[in-house]
Design a protein around this motif. Sequence first.
Motif, PDB file in Angstrom:
ATOM      1  N   LEU A  46      53.107  41.202  35.279  1.00 21.19           N
ATOM      2  CA  LEU A  46      52.535  41.581  36.577  1.00 21.19           C
ATOM      3  C   LEU A  46      51.441  42.640  36.418  1.00 21.19           C
ATOM      4  O   LEU A  46      50.355  42.516  36.981  1.00 21.19           O
ATOM      5  N   LEU A  47      51.729  43.682  35.631  1.00 21.10           N
ATOM      6  CA  LEU A  47      50.741  44.758  35.477  1.00 21.10           C
ATOM      7  C   LEU A  47      49.506  44.247  34.714  1.00 21.10           C
ATOM      8  O   LEU A  47      48.371  44.584  35.064  1.00 21.10           O
ATOM      9  N   GLY A  48      49.739  43.414  33.699  1.00 18.42           N
ATOM     10  CA  GLY A  48      48.619  42.855  32.920  1.00 18.42           C
ATOM     11  C   GLY A  48      47.735  41.967  33.792  1.00 18.42           C
ATOM     12  O   GLY A  48      46.499  42.069  33.766  1.00 18.42           O
ATOM     13  N   ARG A  49      48.361  41.103  34.617  1.00 22.11           N
ATOM     14  CA  ARG A  49      47.578  40.212  35.489  1.00 22.11           C
ATOM     15  C   ARG A  49      46.837  41.027  36.551  1.00 22.11           C
ATOM     16  O   ARG A  49      45.696  40.747  36.877  1.00 22.11           O
ATOM     17  N   TRP A  50      47.509  42.034  37.110  1.00 17.70           N
ATOM     18  CA  TRP A  50      46.867  42.863  38.135  1.00 17.70           C
ATOM     19  C   TRP A  50      45.621  43.519  37.544  1.00 17.70           C
ATOM     20  O   TRP A  50      44.555  43.532  38.157  1.00 17.70           O
ATOM     21  N   THR A  51      45.755  44.046  36.341  1.00 18.82           N
ATOM     22  CA  THR A  51      44.641  44.722  35.672  1.00 18.82           C
ATOM     23  C   THR A  51      43.513  43.729  35.384  1.00 18.82           C
ATOM     24  O   THR A  51      42.328  44.010  35.627  1.00 18.82           O
ATOM     25  N   ALA A  52      43.860  42.544  34.892  1.00 21.05           N
ATOM     26  CA  ALA A  52      42.843  41.525  34.581  1.00 21.05           C
ATOM     27  C   ALA A  52      42.101  41.100  35.853  1.00 21.05           C
ATOM     28  O   ALA A  52      40.876  40.938  35.857  1.00 21.05           O
ATOM     29  N   LYS A  53      42.846  40.939  36.952  1.00 21.61           N
ATOM     30  CA  LYS A  53      42.217  40.509  38.210  1.00 21.61           C
ATOM     31  C   LYS A  53      41.237  41.566  38.724  1.00 21.61           C
ATOM     32  O   LYS A  53      40.148  41.237  39.198  1.00 21.61           O
ATOM     33  N   GLN A  54      41.641  42.831  38.656  1.00 26.20           N
ATOM     34  CA  GLN A  54      40.733  43.903  39.102  1.00 26.20           C
ATOM     35  C   GLN A  54      39.459  43.910  38.257  1.00 26.20           C
ATOM     36  O   GLN A  54      38.354  44.094  38.769  1.00 26.20           O
ATOM     37  N   LEU A  55      39.634  43.734  36.961  1.00 25.19           N
ATOM     38  CA  LEU A  55      38.480  43.757  36.051  1.00 25.19           C
ATOM     39  C   LEU A  55      37.551  42.571  36.341  1.00 25.19           C
ATOM     40  O   LEU A  55      36.325  42.716  36.400  1.00 25.19           O
ATOM     41  N   LEU A  56      38.150  41.400  36.553  1.00 28.13           N
ATOM     42  CA  LEU A  56      37.344  40.211  36.847  1.00 28.13           C
ATOM     43  C   LEU A  56      36.613  40.372  38.178  1.00 28.13           C
ATOM     44  O   LEU A  56      35.433  40.022  38.300  1.00 28.13           O
ATOM     45  N   ARG A  57      37.314  40.921  39.186  1.00 27.92           N
ATOM     46  CA  ARG A  57      36.663  41.075  40.490  1.00 27.92           C
ATOM     47  C   ARG A  57      35.466  42.021  40.382  1.00 27.92           C
ATOM     48  O   ARG A  57      34.393  41.729  40.902  1.00 27.92           O
ATOM     49  N   SER A  58      35.637  43.122  39.655  1.00 26.30           N
ATOM     50  CA  SER A  58      34.504  44.054  39.591  1.00 26.30           C
ATOM     51  C   SER A  58      33.366  43.455  38.758  1.00 26.30           C
ATOM     52  O   SER A  58      32.198  43.671  39.041  1.00 26.30           O
ATOM     53  N   HIS A  59      33.706  42.612  37.767  1.00 19.15           N
ATOM     54  CA  HIS A  59      32.662  41.937  36.993  1.00 19.15           C
ATOM     55  C   HIS A  59      31.869  40.961  37.885  1.00 19.15           C
ATOM     56  O   HIS A  59      30.638  40.925  37.838  1.00 19.15           O
ATOM     57  N   ALA A  72      42.483  34.508  43.977  1.00 20.23           N
ATOM     58  CA  ALA A  72      41.655  33.377  43.506  1.00 20.23           C
ATOM     59  C   ALA A  72      41.201  33.588  42.057  1.00 20.23           C
ATOM     60  O   ALA A  72      40.548  32.732  41.482  1.00 20.23           O
ATOM     61  N   LEU A  73      41.528  34.749  41.499  1.00 17.59           N
ATOM     62  CA  LEU A  73      41.148  35.047  40.114  1.00 17.59           C
ATOM     63  C   LEU A  73      42.399  34.909  39.258  1.00 17.59           C
ATOM     64  O   LEU A  73      43.353  35.671  39.426  1.00 17.59           O
ATOM     65  N   LEU A  74      42.384  33.934  38.390  1.00 21.30           N
ATOM     66  CA  LEU A  74      43.614  33.621  37.661  1.00 21.30           C
ATOM     67  C   LEU A  74      43.379  33.693  36.162  1.00 21.30           C
ATOM     68  O   LEU A  74      42.244  33.594  35.692  1.00 21.30           O
ATOM     69  N   VAL A  75      44.485  33.846  35.455  1.00 19.30           N
ATOM     70  CA  VAL A  75      44.393  33.854  33.995  1.00 19.30           C
ATOM     71  C   VAL A  75      45.178  32.657  33.473  1.00 19.30           C
ATOM     72  O   VAL A  75      46.403  32.596  33.612  1.00 19.30           O
ATOM     73  N   GLY A  76      44.474  31.694  32.931  1.00 27.17           N
ATOM     74  CA  GLY A  76      45.123  30.549  32.301  1.00 27.17           C
ATOM     75  C   GLY A  76      45.331  30.854  30.829  1.00 27.17           C
ATOM     76  O   GLY A  76      45.061  31.970  30.366  1.00 27.17           O
ATOM     77  N   PRO A  83      44.070  34.119  26.567  1.00 28.27           N
ATOM     78  CA  PRO A  83      43.826  33.992  28.006  1.00 28.27           C
ATOM     79  C   PRO A  83      42.470  33.356  28.342  1.00 28.27           C
ATOM     80  O   PRO A  83      41.518  33.475  27.577  1.00 28.27           O
ATOM     81  N   VAL A  84      42.442  32.674  29.489  1.00 32.59           N
ATOM     82  CA  VAL A  84      41.206  32.061  30.008  1.00 32.59           C
ATOM     83  C   VAL A  84      41.010  32.576  31.434  1.00 32.59           C
ATOM     84  O   VAL A  84      41.928  32.455  32.254  1.00 32.59           O
ATOM     85  N   ALA A  85      39.842  33.148  31.739  1.00 26.42           N
ATOM     86  CA  ALA A  85      39.582  33.662  33.097  1.00 26.42           C
ATOM     87  C   ALA A  85      39.108  32.514  33.976  1.00 26.42           C
ATOM     88  O   ALA A  85      38.170  31.790  33.618  1.00 26.42           O
ATOM     89  N   ILE A  86      39.772  32.359  35.140  1.00 25.63           N
ATOM     90  CA  ILE A  86      39.507  31.203  36.020  1.00 25.63           C
ATOM     91  C   ILE A  86      39.245  31.686  37.451  1.00 25.63           C
ATOM     92  O   ILE A  86      39.910  32.600  37.934  1.00 25.63           O
ATOM     93  N   LEU A  87      38.281  31.041  38.104  1.00 19.55           N
ATOM     94  CA  LEU A  87      38.073  31.236  39.544  1.00 19.55           C
ATOM     95  C   LEU A  87      38.537  29.956  40.225  1.00 19.55           C
ATOM     96  O   LEU A  87      38.093  28.855  39.832  1.00 19.55           O
TER      97      LEU A  87
END
Length: 285
Positions: A46-59, A72-76, A83-87
């Motif tokens: 949960l914490l890893g995904r939350w962190t990845a989503k915040q980073l992707l959103r700001s990117h 809508a920002l997911l990690v496959g 990991p794969v960053a997905i919209l």
Amino acid sequence: MIDWLLQSAAEHPDLARGVPSPGVFSSAELLRLEQFRFDKRRREWLLGRWTAKQLLRSHLRDQYAFDAPLDALLVGREPGGAPVAILDSQQALNAGWPMDAVETLPLIGAAGEQPAGPALTVVGVRLPVSLSISHSNGAAFCALLRTNGATAHLQLGADIERIDTRSQQFRTTFLTATENAWISSATADLADMLVTATWSVKEAVLKALQLGLTVDTRRVTALCRFDGDLTQWTPVQIECDSLLIPRRNVNDGVTTPVAHQLTGWWRTADAYVLSMAALEMAVPR
Ligand SMILES: CC(C)(COP(=O)(O)OP(=O)(O)OC[C@H]1O[C@@H](n2cnc3c(N)ncnc32)[C@H](O)[C@@H]1OP(=O)(O)O)[C@@H](O)C(=O)NCCC(=O)NCCS
């Protein structure tokens, strides 16, 4: 340029208790969450995904002035676990992303972590970034590197480790003689930090190579030099067994490692070491 984000469970009490925050996770991710058998894994995921989503959103905000909802920002996952960053496809449509890039991608893929139940997938586009995720003792560290516009193929690895004392046996099993000699030559009170940093950089390199800990960590040598401020990113001298580098066919089944450059950095943050490694590979013409 590499973007990164460090988050601590102390700042996110719900996630630290294993409770997903509303609006952050998609329905497929919530199903994924139910499949974890161990609480610790659930909390770190949960914490890893939350962190990845915040980073992707700001990117996406910085690069495309596009404000994506977090769910809508997911990690496959690649089959090996990277990991794969997905919209997701609906938001990709809203953002004007080329829709021929839409794929069905797995949310779960690592060997050994395939739970019982339906195979969970997400329909969306791969974002043009290399993303890496790491967790350690109530902290999550994510980093991403933009891949579009690059003239080479880029893969990033990131790692976080809490600074702890590790045994002599750990040092001989996982570190090379060169690394151990270098650490022993430094001030004794820095030994725990340098052993932790060396181990962390190896993990970051093996993630950048998308191998993870499937190979002997002594096939990578990392010298975590430092010069002054340990809380600033500092380059690492890295050497890697060339057999670990992706290869290309030259002729009749003869292969050679692709032309590449492997670069690494490390630093400390409170009780942790953070490290990153970037693998830059020439694209065949
Ligand atoms: C990948 C690996 C190096 C992670 O090391 P770790 O110190 O346990 O964990 P970290 O928190 O630093 O990193 C975990 C993240 O690495 C990423 N990862 C996993 N495999 C990876 C790979 N082959 N390449 C790049 N990144 C990878 C994932 O994003 C994972 O987080 P997630 O599962 O929440 O998405 C290690 O677990 C490994 O190599 N495992 C491979 C062996 C295997 O398949 N074991 C069974 C898996 S449960």
